[in-house]
Motif scaffolding. Sequence first.
Motif, PDB file in Angstrom:
ATOM      1  N   CYS A  98      49.244  -4.406  26.417  1.00  0.00           N
ATOM      2  CA  CYS A  98      47.892  -3.854  26.260  1.00  0.00           C
ATOM      3  C   CYS A  98      47.716  -2.590  27.097  1.00  0.00           C
ATOM      4  O   CYS A  98      47.142  -1.590  26.627  1.00  0.00           O
TER       5      CYS A  98
ATOM      6  N   HIS B 206      44.804  -0.279  26.663  1.00  0.00           N
ATOM      7  CA  HIS B 206      43.843  -1.384  26.777  1.00  0.00           C
ATOM      8  C   HIS B 206      42.897  -1.459  25.574  1.00  0.00           C
ATOM      9  O   HIS B 206      41.671  -1.366  25.710  1.00  0.00           O
TER      10      HIS B 206
ATOM     11  N   GLN C  63      41.786  -3.878  23.948  1.00  0.00           N
ATOM     12  CA  GLN C  63      40.842  -4.995  24.018  1.00  0.00           C
ATOM     13  C   GLN C  63      39.578  -4.652  24.794  1.00  0.00           C
ATOM     14  O   GLN C  63      38.606  -5.429  24.766  1.00  0.00           O
ATOM     15  N   GLN C  64      39.565  -3.524  25.457  1.00  0.00           N
ATOM     16  CA  GLN C  64      38.391  -3.106  26.224  1.00  0.00           C
ATOM     17  C   GLN C  64      37.487  -2.154  25.445  1.00  0.00           C
ATOM     18  O   GLN C  64      36.470  -1.690  25.979  1.00  0.00           O
ATOM     19  N   HIS C  65      37.807  -1.864  24.204  1.00  0.00           N
ATOM     20  CA  HIS C  65      37.080  -0.850  23.431  1.00  0.00           C
ATOM     21  C   HIS C  65      35.902  -1.411  22.652  1.00  0.00           C
ATOM     22  O   HIS C  65      35.266  -0.677  21.896  1.00  0.00           O
TER      23      HIS C  65
ATOM     24  N   ARG D 209      32.850  -5.001  22.505  1.00  0.00           N
ATOM     25  CA  ARG D 209      32.331  -6.236  23.084  1.00  0.00           C
ATOM     26  C   ARG D 209      33.134  -7.413  22.540  1.00  0.00           C
ATOM     27  O   ARG D 209      33.718  -7.324  21.454  1.00  0.00           O
ATOM     28  N   SER D 210      33.149  -8.519  23.272  1.00  0.00           N
ATOM     29  CA  SER D 210      33.956  -9.635  22.793  1.00  0.00           C
ATOM     30  C   SER D 210      33.401 -10.982  23.244  1.00  0.00           C
ATOM     31  O   SER D 210      32.695 -11.089  24.248  1.00  0.00           O
TER      32      SER D 210
ATOM     33  N   ILE E  30      41.694 -10.728  27.833  1.00  0.00           N
ATOM     34  CA  ILE E  30      40.414 -10.062  27.600  1.00  0.00           C
ATOM     35  C   ILE E  30      39.412 -10.423  28.686  1.00  0.00           C
ATOM     36  O   ILE E  30      39.516 -11.467  29.342  1.00  0.00           O
ATOM     37  N   LEU E  31      38.439  -9.552  28.874  1.00  0.00           N
ATOM     38  CA  LEU E  31      37.309  -9.810  29.773  1.00  0.00           C
ATOM     39  C   LEU E  31      36.067  -9.888  28.887  1.00  0.00           C
ATOM     40  O   LEU E  31      35.399  -8.876  28.647  1.00  0.00           O
TER      41      LEU E  31
ATOM     42  N   ASP F 193      32.384 -10.674  27.085  1.00  0.00           N
ATOM     43  CA  ASP F 193      30.982 -10.644  27.501  1.00  0.00           C
ATOM     44  C   ASP F 193      30.436 -12.056  27.664  1.00  0.00           C
ATOM     45  O   ASP F 193      29.530 -12.286  28.463  1.00  0.00           O
TER      46      ASP F 193
ATOM     47  N   LYS G 148      35.653 -16.293  33.277  1.00  0.00           N
ATOM     48  CA  LYS G 148      35.915 -15.134  34.128  1.00  0.00           C
ATOM     49  C   LYS G 148      34.830 -15.004  35.198  1.00  0.00           C
ATOM     50  O   LYS G 148      33.666 -15.379  34.974  1.00  0.00           O
TER      51      LYS G 148
ATOM     52  N   ARG H 273      31.041 -13.840  34.541  1.00  0.00           N
ATOM     53  CA  ARG H 273      30.757 -13.732  33.115  1.00  0.00           C
ATOM     54  C   ARG H 273      30.234 -15.078  32.591  1.00  0.00           C
ATOM     55  O   ARG H 273      30.790 -16.121  32.927  1.00  0.00           O
TER      56      ARG H 273
END
Length: 451
Positions: A39, A44, A46-48, A50-51, A167-168, A170, A201, A204
């Motif tokens: 990644c 990265h 996966q940071q682009h 919301r998830s 992933i981080l 939301d 996380k 979160r």
Amino acid sequence: MDYIEALRFLRDRAGYDRGFVANPFADEGIGLQRTAWLCAALGHPQQHYRSVHIAGTKGKGSTAAMLAAVLRTAGYRVGLYTSPHLHTLRERVQIDSQPIAPETFGQLMAELAAVDAALQAERPAWGPATAFELVTVLAFLAFARATVDVAVIEVGLGGRLDATNVILPDVAAITRIGYDHMAILGSTLDAIAREKAGIVKPGRPVVSSPQEPDAAAVIEAVARERAAPLWLGGREWQVEGSWQDFVFRCPGLELAGLAVALCGAHQVENAGVALATLPWLAEAGIAASEEAVRLGLASVSWPGRLEVLRERPLIVVDGAHNRESAQRLAQAVCEAFRWNRLWLVLGVLRDKEIERIVGALAPLANTCFAVEGFAPRAATAERLMEAWKSLVPGGEAKAFRSVSEALAEALARAASDDLVLVTGSLGMVAAAREALGIATSDPHEQEVLFG
């Protein structure tokens, strides 16, 4: 690469008997490091967007589908990553409910192959990325390139060491926890729950289904340790009613008269998990109106989950693959359908709790058509029949080499007011849908992946 070349590349990295879900414990967590490295090398992706990250033993796929449907209805561009698939590997990576195109899959896998070669050159001790890790990163990259607004990401296996856990999110969500993959995740509910809670996380929010006390205690402890706000089903949020008419409540929100297109009492709980993530997503700028909630739930499609394929005789398929899902299936079938005689077409993977699965379904029928060979890890028909005969004295059990053969005999013997139930694995569901002409799979793809 074209799509078939990409599949050949993946095939050589597939493990767990070609199930395309890697055992995250096989290399003591290095797989998660490999995924993070890939990644990072790709900027990265996966940071682009919301998830939402969803773990759990049962219902996480249905929950993911419901949430994605609500968010699409609300006007967002939505990525959905789930596993396993029914008819093509491309189903695992969806954008606005459409599987990724074959040419896009091939192009992205070619990029990943080059990055993976760089990873092996820089970190030879880590070994090559697994098929599941590669498809996970491919999904992240596809979502970023398609500029999705939000991605709904389902855990593959466990949570703490799963490749998706880079992933981080939301908000994280944990559906009902039960006994599955015990040889990998642990034999006690609290051990399994600790692996699932690994997606929580620091700081979160996390939403959970109502859980058994041991599992709830673990989730609460992990959330407390990580200062993560926790909404636990039955405490911070509630659902009441049937899938045709239910009420959802959480802090600051109450919605009555809701209906979900997926039938079964368990789907009300799954819908509750999906809806409980929405206030947290709204804080991140992804808001859904009441109308979007109602229309999204009412229109969600998630094939293979208590799905009616044909009427008279009634043919129902469901991917129940562990003791809890089999118990829920038995309850849901009794709630949703009426029949004179039920014919059970059953196939189960060999590492599952076969006796408990059979035990949950045995009260429904006195005839079991046992299928083997539907998947690389399928249990033998002989083992299924032994379990059946021990629980249904005098009951009929017959072995079949394929779902199509078993289904053909069931239909030949069933009366118009009977029910034919195909279950035990999503592989069984896929084969039944294809045998009835409802869906097709690419024979070339199957040959490449499984030989």
